[in-house]
Motif scaffolding. Structure first.
Motif, PDB file in Angstrom:
ATOM      1  N   ARG A   1      46.019  43.148  42.872  1.00 24.16           N
ATOM      2  CA  ARG A   1      44.580  43.414  42.927  1.00 24.16           C
ATOM      3  C   ARG A   1      44.142  44.216  41.701  1.00 24.16           C
ATOM      4  NH1 ARG A   1      46.167  45.020  48.248  1.00 24.16           N
ATOM      5  NH2 ARG A   1      45.870  43.283  49.716  1.00 24.16           N
ATOM      6  N   ARG A   2      44.942  45.174  41.325  1.00 27.17           N
ATOM      7  CA  ARG A   2      44.607  45.978  40.146  1.00 27.17           C
ATOM      8  C   ARG A   2      44.648  45.126  38.876  1.00 27.17           C
ATOM      9  NH1 ARG A   2      45.282  51.628  41.209  1.00 27.17           N
ATOM     10  NH2 ARG A   2      45.952  51.996  43.364  1.00 27.17           N
ATOM     11  N   THR A   3      45.623  44.232  38.810  1.00 31.25           N
ATOM     12  CA  THR A   3      45.702  43.339  37.648  1.00 31.25           C
ATOM     13  C   THR A   3      44.480  42.431  37.591  1.00 31.25           C
ATOM     14  OG1 THR A   3      48.122  43.370  37.632  1.00 31.25           O
ATOM     15  CG2 THR A   3      47.044  41.498  36.570  1.00 31.25           C
ATOM     16  N   LEU A   4      44.097  41.861  38.721  1.00 32.84           N
ATOM     17  CA  LEU A   4      42.905  41.016  38.747  1.00 32.84           C
ATOM     18  C   LEU A   4      41.662  41.810  38.345  1.00 32.84           C
ATOM     19  CD1 LEU A   4      43.466  38.861  41.969  1.00 32.84           C
ATOM     20  CD2 LEU A   4      43.212  37.997  39.626  1.00 32.84           C
ATOM     21  N   PHE A   5      41.600  43.062  38.750  1.00 33.26           N
ATOM     22  CA  PHE A   5      40.463  43.888  38.329  1.00 33.26           C
ATOM     23  C   PHE A   5      40.424  44.015  36.813  1.00 33.26           C
ATOM     24  CE2 PHE A   5      38.918  47.900  36.731  1.00 33.26           C
ATOM     25  CZ  PHE A   5      37.607  47.871  37.173  1.00 33.26           C
ATOM     26  N   ASP A   6      41.562  44.381  36.217  1.00 37.12           N
ATOM     27  CA  ASP A   6      41.611  44.525  34.759  1.00 37.12           C
ATOM     28  C   ASP A   6      41.220  43.221  34.068  1.00 37.12           C
ATOM     29  OD1 ASP A   6      42.405  47.154  35.031  1.00 37.12           O
ATOM     30  OD2 ASP A   6      44.521  46.752  34.661  1.00 37.12           O
ATOM     31  N   GLU A   7      41.668  42.116  34.618  1.00 30.69           N
ATOM     32  CA  GLU A   7      41.346  40.817  34.012  1.00 30.69           C
ATOM     33  C   GLU A   7      39.866  40.500  34.145  1.00 30.69           C
ATOM     34  OE1 GLU A   7      45.774  38.868  34.871  1.00 30.69           O
ATOM     35  OE2 GLU A   7      44.004  38.064  35.889  1.00 30.69           O
ATOM     36  N   HIS A   8      39.251  40.883  35.243  1.00 29.13           N
ATOM     37  CA  HIS A   8      37.826  40.571  35.403  1.00 29.13           C
ATOM     38  C   HIS A   8      36.991  41.368  34.413  1.00 29.13           C
ATOM     39  CE1 HIS A   8      35.998  44.128  37.317  1.00 29.13           C
ATOM     40  NE2 HIS A   8      34.901  43.438  37.495  1.00 29.13           N
ATOM     41  N   VAL A   9      37.485  42.543  33.990  1.00 24.58           N
ATOM     42  CA  VAL A   9      36.776  43.315  32.973  1.00 24.58           C
ATOM     43  C   VAL A   9      36.836  42.587  31.633  1.00 24.58           C
ATOM     44  CG1 VAL A   9      36.669  45.512  31.740  1.00 24.58           C
ATOM     45  CG2 VAL A   9      37.225  45.483  34.175  1.00 24.58           C
TER      46      VAL A   9
END
Length: 326
Positions: free
Chosen positions: A151-159
């Motif tokens: 989830r944290r990785t997906l967050f960073d990617e969405h940024v």
């Protein structure tokens, strides 16, 4: 958690000589794995209604959009440029600018006297946030689940993905934890029940989807009722409780258990779909390019998805130049 690539306050990334262009996402990202997956169509009414509940975004849809006159065409053609911001590789930034510019002329004043503009950073970011959460839901609900690290990785990617649009990064939360607080605040304190949201949820007379265009009209009239009920039930199940409360919708523990069973069933059944056919054509083209298959350029929407001819010249419509491919 890996630090946000845009700094703790959502600022633009910088290099030794000043601001640098954001890097597009690639096949090593989790977003590539989930965003272009056809299972995302199960969440289309959820994403559309969540977007429209934003006061400014809903006002823009009410005054400028003809979505409800061509629901399937608009949905399926939008998948191409929006998907391209993720999957177009070296052309992703160009695609992002095109998507941004489709919104440049959408502005006005709503029925309550509130001004709106589709490129207001807070409004535009909310739409992007729903696409991010759609990705999370596809993975969590219908794709086998996510770890907290994912989830944290997906967050960073969405940024990184959002930075390609070239808008202010000020609305973007600085971490996954901040995003969760942002999401809860938006759902509890900002979103509203309005006509564009109810229009998304009103599918009683929805036309046949392209996948079922071969189905005779009488049979579609019979199939539509259970399919619409199932779609709306999934949509309600994915809403946060605060949104269900605002819309006056009921969801029980039994419903939740049934949705978990459905999600697991979809996940296991999806394994039997050949990998190439699990993805939307724009996403598939990205995978083909990265795997060395010949791809002449971004795959564009087929002609059947184009807006009516009298609206094709309007700046808010994606109409491919240089021919159509599928």
């Amino acid at each position: 958690m890996t630090a946000s690539p845009h700094g703790p306050h959502g600022s633009h990334p910088t290099g030794p000589t000043g601001p640098r262009s954001p890097e597009p996402l690639g096949p090593d990202s989790l977003t590539w794995r989930w965003f272009g997956d056809w299972r995302g169509l199960l969440l289309a009414p959820w994403a559309g209604s969540m977007q429209n509940m934003h006061p400014e975004l809903g006002a823009g849809v009410a005054e400028h959009s003809h979505f409800f006159e061509e629901r399937w065409g608009r949905l399926f053609r939008s998948l191409y440029p929006i998907g391209g911001v993720v999957y177009d590789g070296p052309l992703a930034a160009r695609t992002a600018r095109e998507v941004r510019d489709y919104h440049a002329a959408i502005s006005g004043t709503d029925a309550h006297g509130r001004p709106y503009h589709a490129l207001d950073p807070g409004t535009f970011y909310w739409a992007h946030a729903t696409f991010f959460m759609l990705t999370v839901h596809v993975a969590e609900r219908f794709g086998g689940g996510l770890s907290e690290a994912q989830r944290r990785t997906l967050f960073d990617e969405h940024v990184r993905w959002y930075a390609l649009y070239g808008l202010s990064m000020k609305p973007v939360p600085g971490s996954w934890e901040e995003f969760r607080r942002y999401w809860d605040h938006m759902c509890a304190d900002v979103l509203e029940d309005n006509r564009p949201t109810r229009d998304v949820l009103n599918m009683r007379r929805i036309a046949r989807p392209p996948l079922l265009r071969w189905l005779p009209s009488p049979l579609w009239a019979l199939a539509r009722v259970p399919l619409v009920r199932l779609t709306l039930w999934i949509t309600v199940g994915l809403y946060p409780q605060t949104v269900r409360d605002r819309l006056g919708l009921r969801w029980t523990p039994h419903d939740e258990r049934l949705l978990l069973v459905l999600g697991r069933s979809v996940h296991h059944a999806w394994r039997y779909v050949p990998e190439r056919y699990r993805f939307h054509p724009r996403a598939r083209a990205g995978w083909d390019r990265e795997r060395g298959r010949s791809v002449p350029g971004p795959v564009e929407t087929p002609a059947r998805n184009l807006p009516p001819e009298d609206r094709r010249g309007l700046p808010q419509h994606y109409v491919p130049r240089g021919g159509l491919r599928d």
